[in-house]
Write a protein that holds these residues in place. Structure first.
Motif, PDB file in Angstrom:
ATOM      1  N   TRP A  17      21.362 112.870 -23.244  1.00 53.47           N
ATOM      2  CA  TRP A  17      21.860 112.411 -22.211  1.00 53.47           C
ATOM      3  C   TRP A  17      23.323 113.215 -22.268  1.00 53.47           C
ATOM      4  O   TRP A  17      23.921 113.712 -21.169  1.00 53.47           O
ATOM      5  N   PHE A  18      23.946 112.968 -23.389  1.00 56.37           N
ATOM      6  CA  PHE A  18      25.223 113.591 -23.842  1.00 56.37           C
ATOM      7  C   PHE A  18      25.112 115.027 -23.496  1.00 56.37           C
ATOM      8  O   PHE A  18      26.012 115.655 -22.916  1.00 56.37           O
ATOM      9  N   SER A  20      23.065 116.808 -21.473  1.00 56.54           N
ATOM     10  CA  SER A  20      23.253 117.442 -20.252  1.00 56.54           C
ATOM     11  C   SER A  20      24.325 117.069 -19.532  1.00 56.54           C
ATOM     12  O   SER A  20      24.898 117.882 -18.844  1.00 56.54           O
ATOM     13  N   LEU A  21      25.037 115.757 -19.788  1.00 57.91           N
ATOM     14  CA  LEU A  21      26.261 115.775 -19.243  1.00 57.91           C
ATOM     15  C   LEU A  21      27.326 116.643 -19.493  1.00 57.91           C
ATOM     16  O   LEU A  21      28.088 117.015 -18.648  1.00 57.91           O
ATOM     17  N   LEU A  25      29.339 118.979 -17.059  1.00 56.26           N
ATOM     18  CA  LEU A  25      30.661 118.828 -17.007  1.00 56.26           C
ATOM     19  C   LEU A  25      31.482 119.999 -16.924  1.00 56.26           C
ATOM     20  O   LEU A  25      32.452 120.407 -16.281  1.00 56.26           O
TER      21      LEU A  25
END
Lengths: 283, 255
Positions: A17-18, A20-21, A25
């Motif tokens: 998740w991190f 992809s974020l 970003l």
């Protein structure tokens, strides 16, 4: 044991998740940064007036025209050749050593740095064929550059067409050519649209090969000399105003326009492909 | 028996087929009669589908295939110099999985007539309606002919494929396990369809389903390991098979 597995699961999920974020970003941050610095420099005059430093005109209309001209000419040359080559390779050529060699050659072609294409275009199209710095020399050079992408992507699209369509058509007494044009190519349109989008991206983003062949004249070409005039694309302009004039307001404004044009062209190609798939009822 | 005097539509003589080194069909001799349903049965890999595909030369599409022997359609040889396009127009084929083209229902049925040169809208309309009626599909789709063929059910798609084949006005209809991907209700519709279609067409059907062969066919051919073991009236094959292997297969002891 169960708790440990759950824990591992949770850590892994958070990590993915991190990541992809992070990707999103960076993209958002970059776009916001460019747009926020570019927007102040954009006004109606900026995109509708010519560029002339002596008269203190810094409009980018010639670059917009030049970019579109180069894209259209390149695609007009590369798409028919690339699609035809892909059709030959998947539908007609006997699968064997020769086809494997052609595939290998196309793939190698894709890995060559663009400056080398530029140099080749400069020597061959500009000098040997006497095309000079022109849209034509630029488009021909860029065509060779995007050909591998078009061939490979179209090939994939053709190969992924359900083989039962081919069988069904031939069993009705259709010839191979009829089958190709009426059943296979229409089903492969979305894939071909992807090839076109990727090629447009490369043409728009290219600078080195373009300066070598299409030159960098910041003028709208005369109507009767559309293909034989030198043009300056937005990317080349961006490079020049940033590095040679240190005009960062113009640079960021140009970059913003460039991104808008890319977004619009992608949207257009996507919508076209979507329309065709909708008609086939595959969506 | 009146059946035995009907006309021979297709005559197969000493047919051998090789996939590279593999001998897939061994010295097949078989007469297929006009206006009948002929069923081809046998375990997977016995050569029945391969045999079916030699009848409209669809095996030409496979590389390294070699065929010897003779197949005649109305007395004309089809294995050597023949116009494959014309042959496939006369000998239509329906496949195992429904394979409608990704276009409208109308365009699917009109595909064959169009490639064979019919352009007039009124004529095409007529053919489309006639074919869809013949395939017992007209009532279900007449109000959405312009909708995509991929949006109808699997059973309807298969009947659409039959209509598409009928639209080119074939004389022979080859069906390669046409119901194996369908539900029981769709299957029975297709079986009823075979019954009506055989009045106008000669039908050759490959099936895995013994009951189906018994229900719909006039004659049955039993293939095993590339050989035609037994070929006779369906009634005889199912009640008094001469070959022990045939008996064991149809009573379900192998296959």
């Amino acid at each position: 044991m169960r708790r440990r597995r759950k824990m591992k699961d949770w850590i892994l999920k958070s990590l993915i998740w991190f990541c992809s974020l992070l990707t999103v970003l960076f993209l958002v941050w970059m776009i916001l940064y460019i747009v926020s610095r570019g927007l102040p420099g954009i006004n109606w005059a900026f995109i509708t007036t010519p560029y002339n430093l002596f008269r203190n005109q810094t409009g980018i209309l010639p670059m917009i025209v030049g970019t579109l001209l180069l894209i259209v000419t390149t695609l007009a040359v590369a798409v028919p050749i690339g699609v035809a080559a892909a059709i030959y390779l998947t539908e007609y050529a006997r699968q064997g050593r020769v086809v494997r060699m052609i595939r290998f050659a196309t793939e190698s072609l894709a890995g060559i740095p663009s400056i080398i294409y530029g140099l080749f275009g400069y020597i061959f199209f500009k000098n040997t064929l006497h095309l000079g710095f022109s849209v034509l020399a630029g488009a021909l050079t860029l065509s060779i550059m995007v050909l591998p992408t078009i061939v490979r992507t179209t090939e994939e699209a053709l190969l992924s067409v359900n083989p039962s369509y081919r069988e069904g058509s031939l069993a009705l007494g259709a010839t191979r050519l009829q089958t190709l044009f009426k059943v296979i190519l229409p089903s492969a349109i979305p894939g071909i649209a992807t090839a076109v989008i990727l090629s447009m991206g490369r043409v728009i983003g290219e600078t080195a090969a373009v300066i070598y062949t299409a030159g960098s004249v910041a003028k709208i070409p005369a109507v009767d000399r559309l293909l034989t005039s030198s043009v300056r694309t937005l990317s080349v302009h961006l490079y020049m105003v940033a590095l040679e004039e240190a005009d960062f307001v113009s640079a960021f404004a140009t970059a913003t326009i460039l991104m808008i044009i890319i977004a619009l062209l992608n949207l257009l190609a996507n919508r076209f492909a979507r329309k065709i798939t909708d008609r086939q009822g595959m969506a | 028996m009146q059946k035995e005097i009907s006309k021979k539509k297709i005559v197969v003589k000493d047919l051998n087929l090789f996939y590279g080194e593999f001998h897939a069909l061994k010295a097949i001799n078989m007469d297929i009669y006009e206006g009948e349903v002929t069923a081809l049965i046998g375990p997977s890999g016995c050569g029945k589908s391969t045999f079916l595909k030699t009848l409209n030369r669809m095996n030409d599409l496979v590389e390294h295939v070699r065929v010897t022997g003779s197949i005649t359609l109305d007395g004309n040889e089809i294995l050597s110099d023949v116009d494959v396009v014309a042959l496939r127009k006369r000998v239509g084929m329906v496949f195992q999985k429904p394979n409608p083209f990704p276009m409208s229902i109308y365009d699917n049925v009109a595909y064959g007539p169009r490639i064979h040169g019919i352009k007039k809208k009124s004529q095409l309309d007529e053919i489309v309606e006639k074919s869809l009626r013949a395939a017992a599909l007209w009532d279900e789709v007449s109000d959405r002919l312009s909708k995509s063929a991929l949006g109808i059910s699997g059973g309807q798609q298969q009947r659409l494929c039959i209509a598409r084949t009928l639209a080119t006005e074939p004389e022979v209809l080859l069906m390669d396990e046409p119901t194996s991907a369908l539900d029981p209700i769709s299957t029975s519709k297709i079986e009823e369809l075979c019954e009506t279609l055989k009045k106008n067409y000669t039908i050759v059907i490959v099936t895995h389903n013994m009951q189906q062969a018994g229900r719909i066919s006039d004659r049955t051919a039993f293939f095993l390991l590339g050989e035609l073991v037994e070929y006779d009236l369906t009634e005889r094959i199912f009640h008094r098979p001469r070959n022990e292997k045939t008996e064991r297969y149809i009573t379900g002891r192998f296959g």
